[in-house]
Design a protein around this motif. Structure first.
Motif, short mmCIF file in Angstrom:
data_model
loop_
_atom_site.label_atom_id
_atom_site.label_comp_id
_atom_site.label_asym_id
_atom_site.label_seq_id
_atom_site.Cartn_x
_atom_site.Cartn_y
_atom_site.Cartn_z
N THR A 18 37.33 32.32 38.42
CA THR A 18 37.67 33.36 38.69
C THR A 18 38.33 34.64 38.13
OG1 THR A 18 39.97 32.61 38.42
CG2 THR A 18 39.02 32.15 40.49
N LEU A 19 38.30 35.54 37.91
CA LEU A 19 38.65 36.65 36.84
C LEU A 19 39.98 36.12 36.02
CD1 LEU A 19 37.95 39.78 38.70
CD2 LEU A 19 36.75 39.18 36.81
N ASP A 20 41.48 35.50 36.17
CA ASP A 20 41.85 35.23 35.51
C ASP A 20 42.00 33.48 35.02
OD1 ASP A 20 43.59 36.99 37.34
OD2 ASP A 20 44.65 35.60 38.66
N GLU A 21 40.80 32.49 35.28
CA GLU A 21 40.85 32.11 34.17
C GLU A 21 39.98 32.36 33.67
OE1 GLU A 21 40.46 28.00 37.58
OE2 GLU A 21 38.29 29.48 37.79
N ALA A 22 39.13 33.76 33.60
CA ALA A 22 37.89 34.79 32.74
C ALA A 22 38.42 34.99 31.54
CB ALA A 22 37.30 35.20 33.10
N TRP A 23 39.88 35.31 32.39
CA TRP A 23 41.01 35.94 30.90
C TRP A 23 41.47 35.15 30.23
CZ3 TRP A 23 39.69 40.42 28.80
CH2 TRP A 23 38.90 41.39 30.20
N GLU A 24 42.23 33.79 30.62
CA GLU A 24 42.98 32.87 30.10
C GLU A 24 41.61 32.22 28.96
OE1 GLU A 24 44.33 29.89 33.07
OE2 GLU A 24 45.36 31.46 34.06
N ILE B 1 32.68 44.20 33.02
CA ILE B 1 31.35 43.27 33.44
C ILE B 1 31.47 41.58 34.34
CG2 ILE B 1 30.26 41.84 31.34
CD1 ILE B 1 30.32 43.76 29.44
N LEU B 2 33.31 41.71 33.81
CA LEU B 2 33.55 40.47 34.47
C LEU B 2 33.69 40.63 36.22
CD1 LEU B 2 36.40 38.74 31.87
CD2 LEU B 2 34.15 37.98 33.30
N GLU B 3 34.11 41.71 35.53
CA GLU B 3 33.90 42.39 37.83
C GLU B 3 33.06 42.50 38.38
OE1 GLU B 3 36.45 45.53 37.81
OE2 GLU B 3 38.61 45.24 37.12
N PHE B 4 32.21 42.68 37.52
CA PHE B 4 30.74 43.08 38.01
C PHE B 4 30.16 41.53 38.04
CE2 PHE B 4 25.97 43.87 37.39
CZ PHE B 4 25.64 44.60 38.15
N ALA C 217 21.11 42.03 31.38
CA ALA C 217 22.16 42.98 30.52
C ALA C 217 21.60 44.57 30.47
CB ALA C 217 22.01 42.97 29.39
N MET C 218 20.47 44.53 31.21
CA MET C 218 20.22 45.76 32.16
C MET C 218 20.70 45.57 33.03
SD MET C 218 18.05 48.91 31.55
CE MET C 218 17.07 48.57 30.41
N GLU C 219 21.23 45.12 34.13
CA GLU C 219 21.48 45.67 35.38
C GLU C 219 23.28 45.92 34.84
OE1 GLU C 219 19.78 42.29 38.82
OE2 GLU C 219 19.48 41.54 37.01
N VAL C 220 23.68 45.37 34.11
CA VAL C 220 24.94 45.99 33.81
C VAL C 220 25.43 46.60 33.22
CG1 VAL C 220 27.00 44.78 32.02
CG2 VAL C 220 25.69 42.25 33.08
N ARG C 221 24.24 47.44 32.28
CA ARG C 221 24.67 49.20 31.57
C ARG C 221 24.04 49.43 33.54
NH1 ARG C 221 23.95 53.14 30.99
NH2 ARG C 221 22.83 53.90 28.94
N PHE D 68 22.16 36.30 32.90
CA PHE D 68 23.97 35.74 32.70
C PHE D 68 24.37 35.36 34.30
CE2 PHE D 68 22.68 38.10 29.85
CZ PHE D 68 23.40 36.71 27.86
N ARG D 69 25.50 34.81 35.13
CA ARG D 69 26.23 34.77 36.19
C ARG D 69 27.09 34.01 35.61
NH1 ARG D 69 25.40 31.30 40.86
NH2 ARG D 69 27.31 30.92 41.00
N MET D 70 28.25 33.95 36.30
CA MET D 70 29.60 33.69 37.03
C MET D 70 29.48 32.00 36.71
SD MET D 70 32.99 34.84 35.37
CE MET D 70 33.20 35.98 36.44
N GLN D 71 30.33 31.82 35.09
CA GLN D 71 30.29 30.03 35.62
C GLN D 71 30.73 29.48 37.33
OE1 GLN D 71 29.21 26.29 34.79
NE2 GLN D 71 29.67 27.86 32.44
#
Length: 138
Positions: free
Chosen positions: A2-8, A24-27, A37-41, A80-83
């Motif tokens: 989750t985003l909260d876990e990432a921020w922790e 970046i994290l919300e995306f 990285a290009m998709e993020v950019r 990359f992808r969210m864990q």
């Protein structure tokens, strides 16, 4: 993850909460696939056209090193992808067209370790590449 876990994790490692990191994290949190990285950019360019690839790569690398993002290489490019399934050992099928992933809960190392008596395996990486049903049958 989750985003909260990432921020922790970030705050526990003394990283500040910045607007670029938030974007970046919300995306990534809204996607179930590997991204470049290009998709993020391209996503960030709408609100911040001056964002540099250095900033993006630095953040992606940090997130990967901290275990917030998973990383793989497809066609010679880092993706990359969210864990996912944090803390549960698993592998992925990765669509080579759209980047969508599907978890593979069975680990082939269980059967391979039988063929390595006397060896100590310190790590491994196993990914299966192909086309998902949506890309295979459009």
């Amino acid at each position: 993850m989750t985003l909260d876990e990432a921020w922790e994790i970030l705050q526990g490692s003394q990283f500040k909460r910045t607007r670029n990191r938030e974007i970046i994290l919300e995306f990534f949190s809204g996607k179930d696939r590997y991204l470049t990285a290009m998709e993020v950019r391209n996503h960030m360019a709408a609100d911040n056209p001056g964002v540099s690839f250095d900033t993006i790569y630095r953040n992606l690398t940090t997130f990967s090193e901290l275990g917030i993002l998973e990383e793989t290489e497809l066609n010679g490019e880092r993706h990359f992808r969210m864990q996912c399934d944090h803390g549960v050992h698993h592998h992925h099928f990765i669509c080579t067209d759209c980047g969508k992933t599907e978890s593979i809960p069975h680990c082939p190392m269980e059967s391979l370790s039988v063929n390595l008596p006397g060896y100590e395996v310190e790590g491994h990486k196993f990914e299966v590449y192909g086309k998902c049903p949506v890309c295979l049958y459009p």
